[in-house]
Structures are given as structure tokens and as C-alpha cells.
Design a protein around this motif. Structure first.
Motif, mmCIF file in Angstrom:
data_model
loop_
_atom_site.group_PDB
_atom_site.id
_atom_site.type_symbol
_atom_site.label_atom_id
_atom_site.label_comp_id
_atom_site.label_asym_id
_atom_site.label_seq_id
_atom_site.Cartn_x
_atom_site.Cartn_y
_atom_site.Cartn_z
ATOM 1 N N PHE A 315 41.094 28.286 63.857
ATOM 2 C CA PHE A 315 40.473 29.318 63.027
ATOM 3 C C PHE A 315 41.423 30.496 62.820
ATOM 4 N N SER A 316 42.128 30.888 63.882
ATOM 5 C CA SER A 316 43.054 32.015 63.783
ATOM 6 C C SER A 316 44.210 31.703 62.841
ATOM 7 N N LEU A 317 44.738 30.479 62.906
ATOM 8 C CA LEU A 317 45.840 30.104 62.021
ATOM 9 C C LEU A 317 45.392 30.095 60.561
ATOM 10 N N ILE A 318 44.211 29.530 60.296
ATOM 11 C CA ILE A 318 43.693 29.495 58.923
ATOM 12 C C ILE A 318 43.420 30.914 58.428
ATOM 13 N N ALA A 319 42.821 31.760 59.294
ATOM 14 C CA ALA A 319 42.537 33.140 58.905
ATOM 15 C C ALA A 319 43.829 33.904 58.630
ATOM 16 N N PHE A 320 44.857 33.665 59.445
ATOM 17 C CA PHE A 320 46.138 34.326 59.239
ATOM 18 C C PHE A 320 46.764 33.910 57.915
ATOM 19 N N TYR A 321 46.717 32.612 57.615
ATOM 20 C CA TYR A 321 47.305 32.123 56.369
ATOM 21 C C TYR A 321 46.539 32.678 55.166
ATOM 22 N N MET A 322 45.216 32.764 55.261
ATOM 23 C CA MET A 322 44.423 33.330 54.169
ATOM 24 C C MET A 322 44.719 34.816 54.008
ATOM 25 N N LEU A 323 44.928 35.520 55.120
ATOM 26 C CA LEU A 323 45.277 36.936 55.051
ATOM 27 C C LEU A 323 46.609 37.134 54.332
ATOM 28 N N MET A 324 47.603 36.311 54.684
ATOM 29 C CA MET A 324 48.908 36.425 54.046
ATOM 30 C C MET A 324 48.838 36.028 52.575
ATOM 31 N N ASP A 325 48.011 35.046 52.258
ATOM 32 C CA ASP A 325 47.847 34.645 50.859
ATOM 33 C C ASP A 325 47.203 35.770 50.051
ATOM 34 N N ALA A 326 46.219 36.443 50.653
ATOM 35 C CA ALA A 326 45.601 37.587 49.986
ATOM 36 C C ALA A 326 46.601 38.729 49.816
ATOM 37 N N ALA A 327 47.446 38.933 50.844
ATOM 38 C CA ALA A 327 48.475 39.973 50.748
ATOM 39 C C ALA A 327 49.465 39.664 49.628
ATOM 40 N N GLN A 328 49.781 38.366 49.442
ATOM 41 C CA GLN A 328 50.685 37.977 48.363
ATOM 42 C C GLN A 328 50.058 38.259 46.998
ATOM 43 N N VAL A 329 48.764 38.003 46.859
ATOM 44 C CA VAL A 329 48.073 38.288 45.596
ATOM 45 C C VAL A 329 48.075 39.785 45.318
ATOM 46 N N VAL A 330 47.809 40.582 46.352
ATOM 47 C CA VAL A 330 47.817 42.040 46.196
ATOM 48 C C VAL A 330 49.196 42.529 45.761
ATOM 49 N N ALA A 331 50.247 41.927 46.354
ATOM 50 C CA ALA A 331 51.612 42.322 45.995
ATOM 51 C C ALA A 331 51.947 41.933 44.558
ATOM 52 N N LYS A 332 51.544 40.724 44.139
ATOM 53 C CA LYS A 332 51.840 40.280 42.773
ATOM 54 C C LYS A 332 51.097 41.101 41.732
ATOM 55 N N ARG A 333 49.900 41.581 42.086
ATOM 56 C CA ARG A 333 49.099 42.385 41.153
ATOM 57 C C ARG A 333 49.526 43.847 41.139
ATOM 58 N N GLN A 334 50.584 44.194 41.877
ATOM 59 C CA GLN A 334 51.169 45.537 41.889
ATOM 60 C C GLN A 334 50.233 46.580 42.490
ATOM 61 N N VAL A 335 49.298 46.138 43.351
ATOM 62 C CA VAL A 335 48.418 47.083 44.035
ATOM 63 C C VAL A 335 49.194 47.826 45.117
ATOM 64 N N ILE A 336 49.982 47.060 45.896
ATOM 65 C CA ILE A 336 50.825 47.612 46.958
ATOM 66 C C ILE A 336 52.204 46.999 46.793
ATOM 67 N N PRO A 337 53.290 47.740 47.046
ATOM 68 C CA PRO A 337 54.631 47.148 46.963
ATOM 69 C C PRO A 337 54.747 45.924 47.858
ATOM 70 N N PRO A 338 55.408 44.859 47.384
ATOM 71 C CA PRO A 338 55.468 43.603 48.141
ATOM 72 C C PRO A 338 56.002 43.749 49.563
ATOM 73 N N VAL A 339 56.986 44.609 49.766
ATOM 74 C CA VAL A 339 57.561 44.743 51.103
ATOM 75 C C VAL A 339 56.523 45.242 52.099
ATOM 76 N N TRP A 340 55.586 46.078 51.644
ATOM 77 C CA TRP A 340 54.532 46.576 52.524
ATOM 78 C C TRP A 340 53.359 45.608 52.603
ATOM 79 N N ALA A 341 52.963 45.053 51.465
ATOM 80 C CA ALA A 341 51.790 44.173 51.433
ATOM 81 C C ALA A 341 52.009 42.913 52.261
ATOM 82 N N ILE A 342 53.220 42.354 52.236
ATOM 83 C CA ILE A 342 53.506 41.112 52.967
ATOM 84 C C ILE A 342 54.142 41.389 54.318
#
Length: 364
Positions: A315-342
Motif C-alpha cells: 500500500f505504501s509503495l502504491i501510495a508513494f507512486y501515486m503521490l509522485m504521479d500527482a506531483a508530476q501532473v502538478v509540475a506539468k500544469r505549471q502549478v508549482i515549478p517541477p524541481v519543487w513539485a517532484i
């Protein structure tokens, strides 16, 4: 020889057996399910695939999914091996002989580092061509099966003379632009149904030439079934970065296209930076798959809750991967700079479990 002790070779052997068993069974099950749900329907669409094509396809799929499959296999193999050693009191016996817990974890850390190096090689050498071929195969299959609804987003590429080409999509299988508009100038616009940019002089099919009249109105001057654009010049680097998804590029190619500033990025720069930081950090998930569960698996107890350890780790591994995937979406949408979001969530979680691993002897 790196591992001279008998117990080290024993740990490695047990770990590798579970690792490859899980990897082969899990991916084999995925292949069977995918073939049953998708590929078995191909004969109804008059599509014939040979076993060589299927083998290449699923090899490309494995290369594209390796960043999650290998850490998952490492996690399962580590939990199984260490919990078995712990429940059989083998860890206690070795520690009674003067061997620390951290030294007992060295064989597993070594395997994780090897897998991390392999993932970097995969991201640099194997995955870019695999993704390109995989998407070409998928595009070709889509065209043979049904006409899918095209994307409505308008994309653009700037030519060497400064003129602009607008297009709806780029077909990787046919290497053509679809529904393109070449704005040669404000007074001359070409409407092109299909445009092949890979030839010496780009060739357009079903072309309409629009000319601005003195009253400002755009009217069709000529129509061509096939037309050669001798004045159209593409910059190869700009063209590749436009038509290719950043995920298809290697780490070095992404590094060469990184913007000078880390903030105030446009959409294209955000996608490039997000893909770069993702490929740079995600192989470290192999090491995290060992460091994170280690303090729990070596905890000495009369009744080790192995089942709950498995569930919690998965569960922790899946949750971590989903968190990072969400962070990647946030970075691509220019909400937060990629270096900080990821970078921040990954380094924060990695630092937390790394610190717990360093304090493991005290906890046990």
C-alpha cells in the motif's frame, strides 16, 4: 570476490530466487490478461499479429514499466527473505556472532544499487527507442481498428524562417502531420490535410492556398492534391522536441533541453523539466524499496505480523507512486515549478526512511 561469507551468498541466493519468481509471474500474468482483453479481439478487426510482433510489443512494454515493476519485485523479495530469516531466528544467530544489522543488510543494498544502475541504463538506452516503437505500433493498430476521436488541442512548431505551423496531431506510424495550417505570412496561409516533414522538401496532401484580398478577406487561390513546399524548412531539434513526448527522450537529451531558469516556465519547458526530474529520481525507488521496510522486517517479536507487513509495504509503495504521479501532473500544469513539485516530496520521503534505516540498530 565481493561476498566471501557463506551467509552473504545465502542471503543473495534467497533474495534473487524470490525476485525473479515474482517478476516473471507478475509480468506473465499481466501479459496473459492484456492479451485476453485486447489482443484476442484483433482478428475481428482484420488484424493479424505474429508471435515475433507480440514478443517485441511486450518487451517494449516491460521496458516502459520497469521503473515500477523492478522496485515492486525488490520490495516483495526483501520482505519475504528478511521476514523468513527473522522468523527462523537466523538474524539473531548472526547478530550474536557480532554482525550488525546494517552489515546484514549489505547484500540487499547491493542488489538495489545494481537494479538502480540498470534502471538508469534503461532510461538512457532502452526505454526511449522502446517507447517510440511502442507508440508507433499502438498508432498503427488504432488506425486499423477504429477511427478514434482526435485530440482537439492545437499544437505548433516554429520553422527556421520564423513562420508558424499549426497542427492537430502528429501520426508517429505514418510520420505525418494531420490537419495542419502553415502561416507563411499574414497574407498567405496553406491549409494541409496531411504533411510529411521527413522528406527533403516537405510534401503536403490535399492542400488549399489562401490569399488575403485587398479588402482583408482570405480567399482560396489554389487547391492541390499533392504539393511540394520548397520554402518550408524545419529545424530538426525543434521538430523532434515538438512531435515527441518528453517521456520518449533519454536523460541526456532532456538535460540538454533544460531551461536556464527553474521558475516561470512555459508549458513546453515545464513538461521537459518534469520528465527530466522524474527520470533522474525514480530509479532511486529501488533503494527506497529496501530502506523503508527494513526496520519493520528486522523487528524481533514472538509473532511477526508478516501479512500486515506485506499489505502495509504494498500500500505504501502504491501510495508513494501515486503521490509522485500527482506531483508530476502538478509540475506539468505549471502549478508549482517541477524541481519543487517532484524533488521535495521524493527527497523528503527518502530522507525520512533513510534516517530510520541509520537508526535501525537502536530501534531493535
Amino acid at each position: 570476490m565481493m561476498f566471501k561469507m557463506i551467509w552473504e551468498r545465502y542471503f543473495l541466493l534467497e533474495f534473487i530466487k524470490v525476485f525473479f519468481l515474482f517478476l516473471c509471474c507478475f509480468y506473465g500474468l499481466y501479459v496473459l490478461i492484456d492479451y485476453a482483453s485486447h489482443t484476442s479481439a484483433l482478428p475481428h478487426h482484420q488484424i493479424q499479429l505474429h508471435w515475433q510482433e507480440l514478443s517485441r510489443y511486450y518487451l517494449f512494454v516491460f521496458a516502459s514499466r520497469a521503473e515500477i515493476l523492478i522496485p515492486l519485485a525488490l520490495l516483495i523479495a526483501f520482505v519475504k527473505t528478511v521476514c523468513t530469516l527473522n522468523s527462523h531466528q537466523e538474524l539473531v544467530a548472526l547478530m550474536a556472532g557480532g554482525i550488525s544489522l546494517k552489515r546484514l543488510m549489505r547484500p540487499f543494498i547491493f542488489i538495489a544499487l545494481v537494479c538502480m544502475a540498470l534502471l538508469y541504463l534503461n532510461e538512457q538506452i532502452l526505454m526511449p527507442p522502446a517507447l517510440k516503437k511502442l507508440r508507433r505500433m499502438e498508432d498503427a493498430t488504432k488506425h486499423q481498428k477504429v477511427r478514434h476521436t482526435p485530440e482537439v488541442a492545437v499544437k505548433h512548431v516554429i520553422l527556421e524562417d520564423g513562420s508558424l505551423l499549426l497542427f492537430q496531431l502528429y501520426d508517429l506510424a505514418k510520420e505525418q502531420f494531420f490537419d495542419a495550417y502553415w502561416i507563411e505570412s499574414v497574407d498567405s496561409i496553406y491549409r494541409i490535410k496531411f504533411l510529411s516533414p521527413q522528406t527533403v522538401a516537405p510534401i503536403g496532401y490535399f492542400v488549399d492556398h489562401l490569399i488575403r484580398q485587398p479588402n482583408g478577406e482570405l480567399l482560396q487561390k489554389a487547391a492541390y492534391k499533392q504539393h511540394e513546399f520548397k520554402k518550408m524548412r524545419f529545424n530538426s531539434e525543434i521538430l523532434q522536441s515538438t512531435i515527441m513526448d518528453p517521456d520518449v527522450l533519454s536523460i541526456t537529451e532532456l538535460a540538454a533541453q533544460q531551461p536556464a531558469s527553474l521558475i516561470n516556465l512555459n508549458e513546453k519547458e515545464s513538461k521537459m523539466a518534469s520528465a527530466f526530474y522524474w527520470k533522474l529520481l525514480m530509479p532511486w525507488l529501488c533503494l527506497l524499496a529496501i530502506l523503508a521496510p527494513a526496520p519493520i522486517c528486522v523487528r524481533f517479536s514472538r509473532q511477526l505480523p508478516v501479512f500486515f507487513i506485506y499489505i502495509g509495504c504494498l500500500f505504501s509503495l502504491i501510495a508513494f507512486y501515486m503521490l509522485m504521479d500527482a506531483a508530476q501532473v502538478v509540475a506539468k500544469r505549471q502549478v508549482i515549478p517541477p524541481v519543487w513539485a517532484i524533488g521535495v516530496p521524493f527527497l523528503g520521503i527518502f530522507g525520512f526512511f533513510g534516517y530510520r534505516f541509520t537508526k535501525m540498530n537502536r530501534a531493535c
